[in-house]
Design a protein around this motif. Structure first.
Motif, mmCIF file in Angstrom:
data_model
loop_
_atom_site.group_PDB
_atom_site.id
_atom_site.type_symbol
_atom_site.label_atom_id
_atom_site.label_comp_id
_atom_site.label_asym_id
_atom_site.label_seq_id
_atom_site.Cartn_x
_atom_site.Cartn_y
_atom_site.Cartn_z
ATOM 1 N N LYS A 11 36.140 8.895 10.157
ATOM 2 C CA LYS A 11 34.748 9.280 10.333
ATOM 3 C C LYS A 11 34.687 10.541 11.182
ATOM 4 O O LYS A 11 35.470 10.731 12.085
ATOM 5 N N SER A 12 33.747 11.393 10.892
ATOM 6 C CA SER A 12 33.596 12.636 11.641
ATOM 7 C C SER A 12 32.249 12.630 12.343
ATOM 8 O O SER A 12 31.235 12.276 11.759
ATOM 9 N N TYR A 13 32.263 13.034 13.601
ATOM 10 C CA TYR A 13 31.042 13.077 14.378
ATOM 11 C C TYR A 13 30.757 14.502 14.844
ATOM 12 O O TYR A 13 30.116 14.718 15.838
ATOM 13 N N HIS A 14 31.232 15.498 14.090
ATOM 14 C CA HIS A 14 31.084 16.877 14.524
ATOM 15 C C HIS A 14 29.777 17.516 14.086
ATOM 16 O O HIS A 14 29.338 18.462 14.693
ATOM 17 N N GLN A 15 29.155 17.036 13.053
ATOM 18 C CA GLN A 15 27.919 17.659 12.629
ATOM 19 C C GLN A 15 26.748 17.023 13.375
ATOM 20 O O GLN A 15 26.763 15.858 13.690
ATOM 21 N N GLU A 16 25.775 17.848 13.673
ATOM 22 C CA GLU A 16 24.584 17.342 14.348
ATOM 23 C C GLU A 16 23.793 16.493 13.356
ATOM 24 O O GLU A 16 23.562 16.880 12.228
ATOM 25 N N ASN A 17 23.380 15.363 13.811
ATOM 26 C CA ASN A 17 22.702 14.416 12.954
ATOM 27 C C ASN A 17 21.256 14.275 13.417
ATOM 28 O O ASN A 17 21.014 13.950 14.568
ATOM 29 N N ALA A 20 18.813 9.571 15.107
ATOM 30 C CA ALA A 20 19.274 9.264 16.461
ATOM 31 C C ALA A 20 20.094 7.980 16.534
ATOM 32 O O ALA A 20 20.847 7.795 17.470
ATOM 33 N N ILE A 21 19.972 7.093 15.557
ATOM 34 C CA ILE A 21 20.704 5.826 15.596
ATOM 35 C C ILE A 21 21.735 5.818 14.477
ATOM 36 O O ILE A 21 21.405 6.011 13.316
ATOM 37 N N ASN A 22 22.992 5.598 14.857
ATOM 38 C CA ASN A 22 24.107 5.607 13.919
ATOM 39 C C ASN A 22 24.836 4.273 13.984
ATOM 40 O O ASN A 22 25.234 3.848 15.063
ATOM 41 N N LEU A 23 24.986 3.629 12.836
ATOM 42 C CA LEU A 23 25.770 2.394 12.768
ATOM 43 C C LEU A 23 27.198 2.757 12.399
ATOM 44 O O LEU A 23 27.429 3.443 11.410
ATOM 45 N N VAL A 24 28.157 2.302 13.196
ATOM 46 C CA VAL A 24 29.569 2.589 12.957
ATOM 47 C C VAL A 24 30.241 1.287 12.543
ATOM 48 O O VAL A 24 30.363 0.365 13.345
ATOM 49 N N HIS A 25 30.640 1.221 11.273
ATOM 50 C CA HIS A 25 31.313 0.026 10.766
ATOM 51 C C HIS A 25 32.819 0.196 10.905
ATOM 52 O O HIS A 25 33.372 1.213 10.480
ATOM 53 N N THR A 26 33.479 -0.794 11.488
ATOM 54 C CA THR A 26 34.926 -0.748 11.679
ATOM 55 C C THR A 26 35.559 -2.006 11.120
ATOM 56 O O THR A 26 34.928 -3.058 11.061
ATOM 57 N N GLU A 27 36.827 -1.858 10.731
ATOM 58 C CA GLU A 27 37.549 -2.976 10.137
ATOM 59 C C GLU A 27 38.049 -3.973 11.171
ATOM 60 O O GLU A 27 38.040 -5.169 10.954
ATOM 61 N N ASP A 28 38.545 -3.450 12.296
ATOM 62 C CA ASP A 28 39.136 -4.309 13.314
ATOM 63 C C ASP A 28 39.000 -3.648 14.680
ATOM 64 O O ASP A 28 38.410 -2.577 14.803
ATOM 65 N N GLU A 29 39.544 -4.285 15.713
ATOM 66 C CA GLU A 29 39.414 -3.751 17.066
ATOM 67 C C GLU A 29 40.174 -2.451 17.257
ATOM 68 O O GLU A 29 39.759 -1.601 18.045
ATOM 69 N N ILE A 30 41.272 -2.268 16.551
ATOM 70 C CA ILE A 30 42.054 -1.040 16.686
ATOM 71 C C ILE A 30 41.262 0.151 16.157
ATOM 72 O O ILE A 30 41.157 1.194 16.807
ATOM 73 N N SER A 31 40.684 0.002 14.969
ATOM 74 C CA SER A 31 39.894 1.104 14.425
ATOM 75 C C SER A 31 38.616 1.313 15.239
ATOM 76 O O SER A 31 38.150 2.448 15.389
ATOM 77 N N ALA A 32 38.068 0.239 15.807
ATOM 78 C CA ALA A 32 36.890 0.383 16.667
ATOM 79 C C ALA A 32 37.239 1.168 17.927
ATOM 80 O O ALA A 32 36.474 2.036 18.352
ATOM 81 N N SER A 33 38.398 0.896 18.504
ATOM 82 C CA SER A 33 38.836 1.643 19.691
ATOM 83 C C SER A 33 39.042 3.116 19.356
ATOM 84 O O SER A 33 38.667 4.004 20.138
ATOM 85 N N PHE A 34 39.615 3.372 18.191
ATOM 86 C CA PHE A 34 39.846 4.748 17.759
ATOM 87 C C PHE A 34 38.524 5.493 17.575
ATOM 88 O O PHE A 34 38.362 6.625 18.040
ATOM 89 N N LYS A 38 36.901 8.707 19.750
ATOM 90 C CA LYS A 38 36.422 9.948 19.135
ATOM 91 C C LYS A 38 35.003 10.281 19.588
ATOM 92 O O LYS A 38 34.700 11.433 19.882
ATOM 93 N N ILE A 39 34.155 9.278 19.667
ATOM 94 C CA ILE A 39 32.775 9.505 20.096
ATOM 95 C C ILE A 39 32.746 9.939 21.560
ATOM 96 O O ILE A 39 32.081 10.914 21.916
ATOM 97 N N HIS A 41 35.130 11.278 23.314
ATOM 98 C CA HIS A 41 35.762 12.589 23.465
ATOM 99 C C HIS A 41 34.811 13.701 23.030
ATOM 100 O O HIS A 41 34.743 14.765 23.653
ATOM 101 N N ARG A 42 34.068 13.469 21.962
ATOM 102 C CA ARG A 42 33.126 14.491 21.488
ATOM 103 C C ARG A 42 32.068 14.802 22.523
ATOM 104 O O ARG A 42 31.743 15.955 22.788
ATOM 105 N N TYR A 43 31.498 13.771 23.129
ATOM 106 C CA TYR A 43 30.399 13.968 24.064
ATOM 107 C C TYR A 43 30.868 14.203 25.499
ATOM 108 O O TYR A 43 30.059 14.517 26.369
ATOM 109 N N ASN A 44 32.159 14.068 25.756
ATOM 110 C CA ASN A 44 32.703 14.264 27.095
ATOM 111 C C ASN A 44 32.558 15.702 27.550
ATOM 112 O O ASN A 44 32.448 15.971 28.744
#
Length: 152
Positions: A11-17, A20-34, A38-39, A41-44
Protein backbone atom coordinates in the motif's frame (compact mmCIF):
# COMPACT_ATOMS: atom_id res chain seq x y z
CA UNK A 1 17.38 -19.59 -14.98
CA UNK A 2 14.95 -17.01 -13.71
CA UNK A 3 12.53 -18.01 -11.02
CA UNK A 4 9.24 -16.24 -10.55
CA UNK A 5 8.64 -14.68 -7.18
CA UNK A 6 5.39 -13.97 -5.46
CA UNK A 7 4.35 -10.36 -5.85
CA UNK A 8 3.23 -8.66 -2.67
CA UNK A 9 0.89 -5.71 -2.99
CA UNK A 10 2.29 -2.81 -1.00
CA UNK A 11 0.00 0.00 0.00
CA UNK A 12 1.21 3.50 -0.74
CA UNK A 13 0.44 6.51 1.41
CA UNK A 14 2.38 9.09 -0.60
CA UNK A 15 -0.45 10.77 -2.45
CA UNK A 16 -2.59 13.31 -0.68
CA UNK A 17 -6.02 11.92 -0.10
CA UNK A 18 -9.03 14.21 0.13
CA UNK A 19 -10.81 11.57 2.20
CA UNK A 20 -9.91 12.02 5.86
CA UNK A 21 -10.77 8.48 7.00
CA UNK A 22 -8.83 5.54 5.56
CA UNK A 23 -9.51 1.89 6.32
CA UNK A 24 -6.35 -0.23 6.18
CA UNK A 25 -7.04 -3.93 5.71
CA UNK A 26 -4.22 -6.28 6.72
CA UNK A 27 -3.81 -10.03 6.56
CA UNK A 28 -2.01 -10.57 9.85
CA UNK A 29 -0.11 -8.80 12.63
CA UNK A 30 3.15 -8.75 10.66
CA UNK A 31 1.63 -6.94 7.70
CA UNK A 32 -0.24 -4.65 10.11
CA UNK A 33 3.04 -3.73 11.81
CA UNK A 34 4.62 -3.07 8.42
CA UNK A 35 1.75 -0.81 7.32
CA UNK A 36 1.78 0.98 10.69
CA UNK A 37 5.51 1.69 10.33
CA UNK A 38 4.96 3.09 6.82
CA UNK A 39 2.23 5.43 8.05
CA UNK A 40 4.23 6.59 11.07
CA UNK A 41 7.35 7.08 8.96
CA UNK A 42 5.45 9.15 6.39
CA UNK A 43 4.02 11.54 8.95
CA UNK A 44 7.12 11.59 11.18
CA UNK A 45 8.71 14.25 8.97
CA UNK A 46 5.65 16.51 8.97
CA UNK A 47 5.01 19.33 11.41
CA UNK A 48 2.15 17.64 13.24
CA UNK A 49 2.03 14.89 15.80
CA UNK A 50 1.03 11.31 15.04
CA UNK A 51 -1.62 10.02 17.46
CA UNK A 52 -1.98 6.28 18.03
CA UNK A 53 -5.11 5.14 19.83
CA UNK A 54 -3.77 1.66 20.23
CA UNK A 55 -4.33 -1.72 21.85
CA UNK A 56 -2.03 -2.63 24.74
CA UNK A 57 0.55 -4.59 22.73
CA UNK A 58 0.96 -2.08 19.86
CA UNK A 59 3.37 -0.48 19.04
CA UNK A 60 6.54 -2.12 20.23
CA UNK A 61 9.07 0.45 21.44
CA UNK A 62 11.92 -1.80 20.22
CA UNK A 63 10.38 -1.96 16.75
CA UNK A 64 10.02 1.81 16.57
CA UNK A 65 13.62 2.32 17.72
CA UNK A 66 14.97 -0.23 15.26
CA UNK A 67 13.21 1.57 12.38
CA UNK A 68 14.54 5.00 13.40
CA UNK A 69 11.12 6.43 14.20
CA UNK A 70 11.29 9.71 16.11
CA UNK A 71 9.10 8.95 19.11
CA UNK A 72 9.15 12.55 20.27
CA UNK A 73 6.41 13.31 17.68
CA UNK A 74 4.38 10.20 18.51
CA UNK A 75 1.58 10.21 21.08
CA UNK A 76 0.27 6.79 22.13
CA UNK A 77 -2.99 6.62 24.07
CA UNK A 78 -4.43 3.31 25.24
CA UNK A 79 -8.15 2.71 24.80
CA UNK A 80 -8.63 2.03 28.50
CA UNK A 81 -7.61 5.64 29.27
CA UNK A 82 -10.25 7.21 26.99
CA UNK A 83 -13.77 7.97 28.18
CA UNK A 84 -15.35 9.09 24.88
CA UNK A 85 -13.30 7.77 21.96
CA UNK A 86 -15.46 9.27 19.20
CA UNK A 87 -15.29 12.76 20.72
CA UNK A 88 -11.53 12.49 21.20
CA UNK A 89 -10.98 11.38 17.60
CA UNK A 90 -13.21 14.16 16.23
CA UNK A 91 -11.29 16.74 18.25
CA UNK A 92 -7.96 15.34 17.05
CA UNK A 93 -9.12 15.42 13.40
CA UNK A 94 -10.20 19.07 13.68
CA UNK A 95 -7.41 20.27 16.01
CA UNK A 96 -4.67 21.03 13.49
CA UNK A 97 -1.85 19.76 15.69
CA UNK A 98 -2.04 16.19 14.44
CA UNK A 99 -0.89 15.11 11.00
CA UNK A 100 -2.22 11.56 11.33
CA UNK A 101 -4.37 9.57 13.72
CA UNK A 102 -4.14 5.78 13.75
CA UNK A 103 -6.62 3.46 15.43
CA UNK A 104 -8.03 -0.07 15.13
CA UNK A 105 -11.54 -1.41 14.46
CA UNK A 106 -11.61 -3.19 17.80
CA UNK A 107 -11.30 0.26 19.42
CA UNK A 108 -13.57 2.29 17.11
CA UNK A 109 -16.70 0.72 15.66
CA UNK A 110 -17.73 1.14 12.04
CA UNK A 111 -20.80 3.07 13.22
CA UNK A 112 -18.50 5.56 14.96
CA UNK A 113 -16.37 5.85 11.80
CA UNK A 114 -19.50 6.50 9.78
CA UNK A 115 -20.58 9.24 12.18
CA UNK A 116 -17.10 10.81 12.06
CA UNK A 117 -17.15 10.75 8.25
CA UNK A 118 -19.97 13.29 8.33
CA UNK A 119 -17.73 15.79 10.18
CA UNK A 120 -14.55 15.44 8.11
CA UNK A 121 -15.16 18.37 5.77
CA UNK A 122 -12.96 20.50 8.08
CA UNK A 123 -10.50 17.75 9.02
CA UNK A 124 -6.88 18.80 9.19
CA UNK A 125 -5.51 15.28 9.77
CA UNK A 126 -5.79 11.85 8.18
CA UNK A 127 -7.34 9.02 10.18
CA UNK A 128 -6.15 5.47 9.51
CA UNK A 129 -8.20 2.65 10.97
CA UNK A 130 -6.71 -0.85 10.87
CA UNK A 131 -8.96 -3.83 10.25
CA UNK A 132 -8.03 -7.44 9.68
CA UNK A 133 -8.93 -9.14 6.39
CA UNK A 134 -11.14 -11.52 8.34
CA UNK A 135 -13.27 -8.49 9.27
CA UNK A 136 -13.20 -7.21 5.69
CA UNK A 137 -14.53 -10.46 4.26
CA UNK A 138 -17.65 -10.28 6.35
CA UNK A 139 -20.72 -9.29 4.31
CA UNK A 140 -22.10 -7.37 7.29
CA UNK A 141 -19.02 -5.16 7.40
CA UNK A 142 -19.13 -4.50 3.65
CA UNK A 143 -22.70 -3.24 3.84
CA UNK A 144 -21.90 -0.93 6.77
CA UNK A 145 -18.90 0.82 5.20
CA UNK A 146 -19.54 4.50 4.50
CA UNK A 147 -19.37 5.35 0.81
CA UNK A 148 -16.88 8.22 1.21
CA UNK A 149 -14.20 6.25 3.08
CA UNK A 150 -10.97 5.33 1.34
CA UNK A 151 -10.19 1.62 1.63
CA UNK A 152 -6.49 0.81 1.46
Amino acid sequence: MLHTAAVRHVKSYHQENPVAINLVHTEDEISASFELLKIIHRYNSSNGWTLLVAPDHIPSRDLLDSCSIDTSKLLVIRRKHIVDCEYMLNCALQNGRFAAIVTWTDIVTLAQLEAMQLNTHQAKAQLYCFASDADADSDAVQTKLPQAMQIC
